[in-house]
Design an enzyme around this catalytic site. Sequence first.
Site: not given
Length: 486
Positions: A191-192, A273, A295, A304, A459
């Site tokens: 899960l990013m 969540k 994370g 958390q 870039c």
Amino acid sequence: METSSVQTQKFILKLFPEIMVKGSSAKRQMVGQLYNNLVKLLGRYSADITVKKFSDKIEVVTPIEFLTEVRQTLLDTPGIEQVLEALQFDGMETLDQIKVKVNEMMAKEIIGKTFVVRVKRSGTHPFNSTQIAQTVGGYMLAHNETKGVDLHHPEVTIRLELLNKQLNIITIKHEGLSGFPLGTQGDILSLMSGGFDSTVASYLTMKRGIKTHFIFFNLGGIAHEIGVKQVALYLWSKFGASHRVSFISVPFDAVIEEIFRSTHESYMGVTLKRLMLLAAEKVANELEIDALLTGESVAQVSSQTLRNLALIDQVTNKLILRPLATMNKPEIIKIASEIGTRRFAENMPEYCGVISKNPITHGSYKRMEKEAARFDYSVLDKAVEDAQKIYVDEIIDDVTNAAPVEVIHDLNDDKYVVIDIRTEDECIETPCKSIKIPFHKLKTEFKKLPQDKEYLLYCDKGIMSQLHAQYLRDAENVKNVRVYRP
């Protein structure tokens, strides 16, 4: 053959110790996987790079022109404990040959210093490792101005490996990434968010040999999505490019709206969540992935705490890994700095889809059940149905094709000023004016520029330029910025 005379460089790769203590079948499988990974990774540079596997090591020989790229790839490949750079000499049959060759190559290293010779030997020889060390050490001591041999605390250690008639002189020793070879420990769905925690957690599972796929829940529009894609691409390119993995983007704006409609404000954070895990579980089932990765770190934010993490985990039967669970923020940031994701995380656009007022820190199981029952799960099903899946190696083309900000290829018009946002010192030369502002300074420095000019961000691959141009437009209400791609 003396590999140094034909301009090649040899690397001896020592395997992660946990590989070496496995049973013979598991060890063979892991060494084989690492060998295959290296053949694929190094084959990108040249067909002339050779990879050989042994029961306790792997050897790589590369043409000297690819030395830098090969070295960095080896240092970033999971499963390698040490990367030894070596000079290789064949036909070394006698102690006299060995001592002369070692002195010829290494004498300059011991002038004015104490030294010791360490030897590892395999094969059949009329002498043992101790005799080699004593003979070479004595010869070098007699033929060079040194401070003598010191067996315990030498300033220079000369490391030799003799395999039958092949002598390897170890010139440099690097610490490798360690961990298991990628592809030996199954798949996981990360899960990013693109911040410090999710990127470091993803790195840690990749390092442990787990194929790490990415799922992103879009709360903040195209700029945030591009930002997360670029850091996922960075992690995959650096640590996981031996295997193809997926990037899934789930549109979560309607889910947020439904949370606001159905959920008490104090339970919104935990509910969000839970819904992310529920959606990730559905995607993981489609991809036949058994585990999810987050994370989260215990007590870092209100959702958390141990109780709230338990409430969150209730929604899924999937295994959930939380490698950062007991780390504090400075430890996490330190790893992010070491692996190169800190600057991405620091400059990731911040989008907070759910702001809980007075969030609960010790939620109630019964209350959570009531809150969950009011949510319309068809909204979540629709979000998963509308998810977009691509492979991580397709991200460059995907971001370029989406091109939310206009891309300029021709600089014939002198109204443009090109801003090189790369972190390197060099600045691109263009027909018009070019200036240097690294991407992590762009938010503050752009405001100081004359706003009557048209600015083009540059870039290497155009991804960072797209992200930051879009961010300036969205967050800073800037109109005079586009992207330059030659």
